[in-house]
Design a protein around this motif. Structure first.
Motif, short mmCIF file in Angstrom:
data_model
loop_
_atom_site.label_atom_id
_atom_site.label_comp_id
_atom_site.label_asym_id
_atom_site.label_seq_id
_atom_site.Cartn_x
_atom_site.Cartn_y
_atom_site.Cartn_z
N ARG A 116 0.85 -1.17 0.00
CA ARG A 116 0.00 0.00 0.00
C ARG A 116 0.90 1.23 0.00
NH1 ARG A 116 -5.51 0.28 1.27
NH2 ARG A 116 -6.48 -1.76 1.45
N VAL A 117 0.39 2.31 -0.58
CA VAL A 117 1.14 3.56 -0.59
C VAL A 117 0.30 4.63 0.11
CG1 VAL A 117 0.27 4.22 -2.89
CG2 VAL A 117 2.39 5.23 -2.01
N SER A 118 0.92 5.42 0.94
CA SER A 118 0.24 6.54 1.59
C SER A 118 0.86 7.84 1.11
CB SER A 118 0.34 6.44 3.12
OG SER A 118 1.68 6.57 3.55
N PHE A 119 0.02 8.88 0.99
CA PHE A 119 0.48 10.17 0.48
C PHE A 119 -0.49 11.24 0.96
CE2 PHE A 119 -2.42 8.27 -2.50
CZ PHE A 119 -3.23 9.31 -2.93
N PRO A 120 -0.05 12.50 1.00
CA PRO A 120 -0.94 13.56 1.49
C PRO A 120 -1.93 14.00 0.44
CG PRO A 120 1.19 14.46 0.94
CD PRO A 120 1.31 12.97 0.75
N CYS A 121 -3.17 14.24 0.84
CA CYS A 121 -4.16 14.83 -0.04
C CYS A 121 -3.68 16.23 -0.44
CB CYS A 121 -5.51 14.92 0.67
SG CYS A 121 -6.76 15.89 -0.23
N PRO A 122 -3.68 16.56 -1.73
CA PRO A 122 -3.18 17.89 -2.13
C PRO A 122 -4.08 19.04 -1.69
CG PRO A 122 -4.11 16.71 -4.00
CD PRO A 122 -4.07 15.74 -2.87
N THR A 123 -5.31 18.74 -1.25
CA THR A 123 -6.22 19.80 -0.80
C THR A 123 -6.07 20.07 0.69
OG1 THR A 123 -7.82 19.28 -2.54
CG2 THR A 123 -8.64 20.49 -0.62
N CYS A 124 -6.21 19.01 1.52
CA CYS A 124 -6.24 19.21 2.97
C CYS A 124 -5.06 18.57 3.69
CB CYS A 124 -7.55 18.66 3.54
SG CYS A 124 -7.67 16.84 3.48
N HIS A 125 -4.19 17.85 2.96
CA HIS A 125 -2.97 17.25 3.52
C HIS A 125 -3.23 16.11 4.50
CE1 HIS A 125 -0.79 20.36 1.43
NE2 HIS A 125 -1.61 21.24 1.96
N GLN A 126 -4.43 15.55 4.46
CA GLN A 126 -4.71 14.32 5.19
C GLN A 126 -4.01 13.16 4.49
OE1 GLN A 126 -6.13 13.99 7.99
NE2 GLN A 126 -6.79 11.87 8.19
N ARG A 127 -3.41 12.25 5.25
CA ARG A 127 -2.75 11.11 4.63
C ARG A 127 -3.80 10.16 4.08
NH1 ARG A 127 2.61 11.70 3.57
NH2 ARG A 127 2.76 9.42 3.42
N ILE A 128 -3.60 9.71 2.85
CA ILE A 128 -4.49 8.78 2.16
C ILE A 128 -3.70 7.50 1.89
CG2 ILE A 128 -5.83 8.39 0.06
CD1 ILE A 128 -6.27 11.42 -0.06
N ARG A 129 -4.34 6.36 2.07
CA ARG A 129 -3.64 5.07 1.92
C ARG A 129 -4.43 4.22 0.93
NH1 ARG A 129 -3.31 0.25 5.38
NH2 ARG A 129 -1.22 -0.65 5.24
N VAL A 130 -3.77 3.82 -0.15
CA VAL A 130 -4.44 3.03 -1.20
C VAL A 130 -3.56 1.85 -1.59
CG1 VAL A 130 -5.72 5.02 -2.12
CG2 VAL A 130 -3.46 4.47 -3.04
N PRO A 131 -4.16 0.78 -2.15
CA PRO A 131 -3.35 -0.36 -2.59
C PRO A 131 -2.53 -0.02 -3.83
CG PRO A 131 -5.66 -0.69 -3.14
CD PRO A 131 -5.60 0.54 -2.29
N VAL A 132 -1.36 -0.64 -3.93
CA VAL A 132 -0.51 -0.48 -5.11
C VAL A 132 -0.96 -1.50 -6.14
CG1 VAL A 132 1.86 -0.63 -5.98
CG2 VAL A 132 1.41 0.41 -3.74
N ARG A 133 -1.74 -1.04 -7.12
CA ARG A 133 -2.26 -1.96 -8.14
C ARG A 133 -2.59 -1.22 -9.44
NH1 ARG A 133 -7.93 -3.20 -4.98
NH2 ARG A 133 -9.03 -1.28 -5.51
N GLY A 134 -1.83 -0.22 -9.79
CA GLY A 134 -2.07 0.49 -11.03
C GLY A 134 -3.00 1.67 -10.83
N ARG A 135 -3.92 1.85 -11.76
CA ARG A 135 -4.84 2.98 -11.71
C ARG A 135 -5.86 2.80 -10.59
NH1 ARG A 135 -4.81 7.69 -15.32
NH2 ARG A 135 -3.10 7.24 -16.75
N VAL A 136 -5.94 3.81 -9.72
CA VAL A 136 -6.85 3.78 -8.58
C VAL A 136 -7.48 5.16 -8.43
CG1 VAL A 136 -7.04 3.50 -6.07
CG2 VAL A 136 -5.51 2.02 -7.38
N ARG A 137 -8.76 5.20 -8.16
CA ARG A 137 -9.42 6.46 -7.83
C ARG A 137 -9.66 6.48 -6.32
NH1 ARG A 137 -14.54 8.39 -11.19
NH2 ARG A 137 -12.85 9.00 -12.60
N ALA A 138 -9.14 7.51 -5.66
CA ALA A 138 -9.26 7.63 -4.20
C ALA A 138 -10.08 8.87 -3.86
CB ALA A 138 -7.89 7.71 -3.55
N ARG A 139 -10.80 8.80 -2.76
CA ARG A 139 -11.59 9.94 -2.29
C ARG A 139 -11.17 10.26 -0.87
NH1 ARG A 139 -16.83 10.80 0.16
NH2 ARG A 139 -17.90 12.62 -0.72
N CYS A 140 -10.71 11.50 -0.65
CA CYS A 140 -10.29 11.90 0.69
C CYS A 140 -11.52 11.97 1.60
CB CYS A 140 -9.59 13.25 0.64
SG CYS A 140 -9.09 13.85 2.26
N ALA A 141 -11.47 11.25 2.71
CA ALA A 141 -12.60 11.23 3.63
C ALA A 141 -12.78 12.55 4.36
CB ALA A 141 -12.44 10.09 4.63
#
Length: 294
Positions: free
Chosen positions: A259-284
């Motif tokens: 899994r990779v975690s990175f900061p949301c570019p809007t609010c800087h909350q850390r987001i964690r998603v699986p490493v599997r190519g193209r993924v759409r994530a939504r900051c909670a």
């Protein structure tokens, strides 16, 4: 307040600024932040030399109280000789005493900027939102005032030439520009049309360029070629803990998976998603939808 002295530039407080934006979203919620979509209007805080000093300052204070949605707060504004631009006495309320530097008796157009910072102290005091250290707390106050629609006044108070200089607040001009740019990208509002200071416009442009960089970091699909190449190399050699100089970090997610975690570019909350190519994530936290290539 910098008065005819050297003005610090760059982004020395950037991590605290980002933590401040994140803290605002966490404390206020997405819905409350959205209620500040419209900045305080220049006409509502305008102050000309023919205005009565005290009545004019009280009028501007009332407008900022209204903008910050503090209807039961009453501000009493006075002036005295002091080192700093202003000071507010934080009490249980509803009456608060704000003292402004005597300099503002003859620099009245910047009274709104000073009050924007001090009344934000009242707002954060009522929210019980603060950082432990005094300087970090002042950076939080500048950031909150700017992100919630009144801090463009603080950047517009920045003026610098070969003979003199003036800057209000604890952020550098470029950091004010960065926070204004982050706000602009969320609300679609261009504050540069209100600037009377040419230096403020330049700082805003620099801040916007820095804010755009946040949207172009891997694993976001908007990342540039160099960033994508480094990300692919780091992914192949992923180990425990973050790598220096990059915003993302890899962690195991079962046998052979990451899994990779990175900061949301809007609010800087850390987001964690699986490493599997193209993924759409939504900051909670801020509800930003992010297109990722992990």
């Amino acid at each position: 307040m910098t008065n005819d002295g050297p003005v610090q530039h760059g982004y020395p407080h950037l991590e605290t600024v980002r933590a401040s934006i994140n803290a605002l979203y966490k404390r206020l919620s997405y819905d409350t932040v959205r209620t500040f979509a419209t900045s305080v209007a220049p006409v509502d805080v305008a102050f000309c030399d023919t205005d009565d000093l005290y009545l004019g300052a009280q009028r501007v204070a009332r407008e900022l109280v209204r903008h910050y949605r503090l209807p039961d707060a009453r501000l009493v504004v006075g002036f005295r000789e002091m080192t700093y631009a202003a000071n507010v006495e934080l009490t249980a309320g509803p009456e608060y005493f704000v003292e402004l530097n005597d300099r503002f008796r003859t620099h009245r157009r910047d009274i709104g900027a000073a009050l924007a910072h001090e009344i934000m102290h009242v707002y954060l005091h009522r929210l019980d939102l603060s950082f432990p250290a005094v300087r970090e707390n002042e950076i939080l106050t500048d950031t909150a005032a700017t992100y919630l629609g009144a801090g463009w006044l603080l950047l517009d108070a920045y003026r610098e030439d070969a003979a003199s200089s003036q800057k209000l607040g604890y952020l550098t001009p470029e950091e004010f520009g960065y926070v204004l740019a982050k706000r602009s990208l969320v609300f679609g509002e261009d504050p540069s049309v209100w600037f009377t200071s040419a230096q403020a416009y330049t700082a805003y442009e620099k801040g916007m360029a820095r804010a755009r960089e946040d949207e172009q970091q891997p694993p976001l699909t908007a990342a540039g070629w160099a960033g994508r190449r480094r990300y692919a190399r780091d992914r192949r050699h992923a180990g425990p803990g973050p790598r220096p100089g990059v915003p993302y970090a890899f962690t195991p997610d079962g046998p052979g998976r990451l899994r990779v975690s990175f900061p949301c570019p809007t609010c800087h909350q850390r987001i964690r998603v699986p490493v599997r190519g193209r993924v759409r994530a939504r900051c909670a936290l801020c509800r930003t939808v992010l297109e990722c290539d992990t």
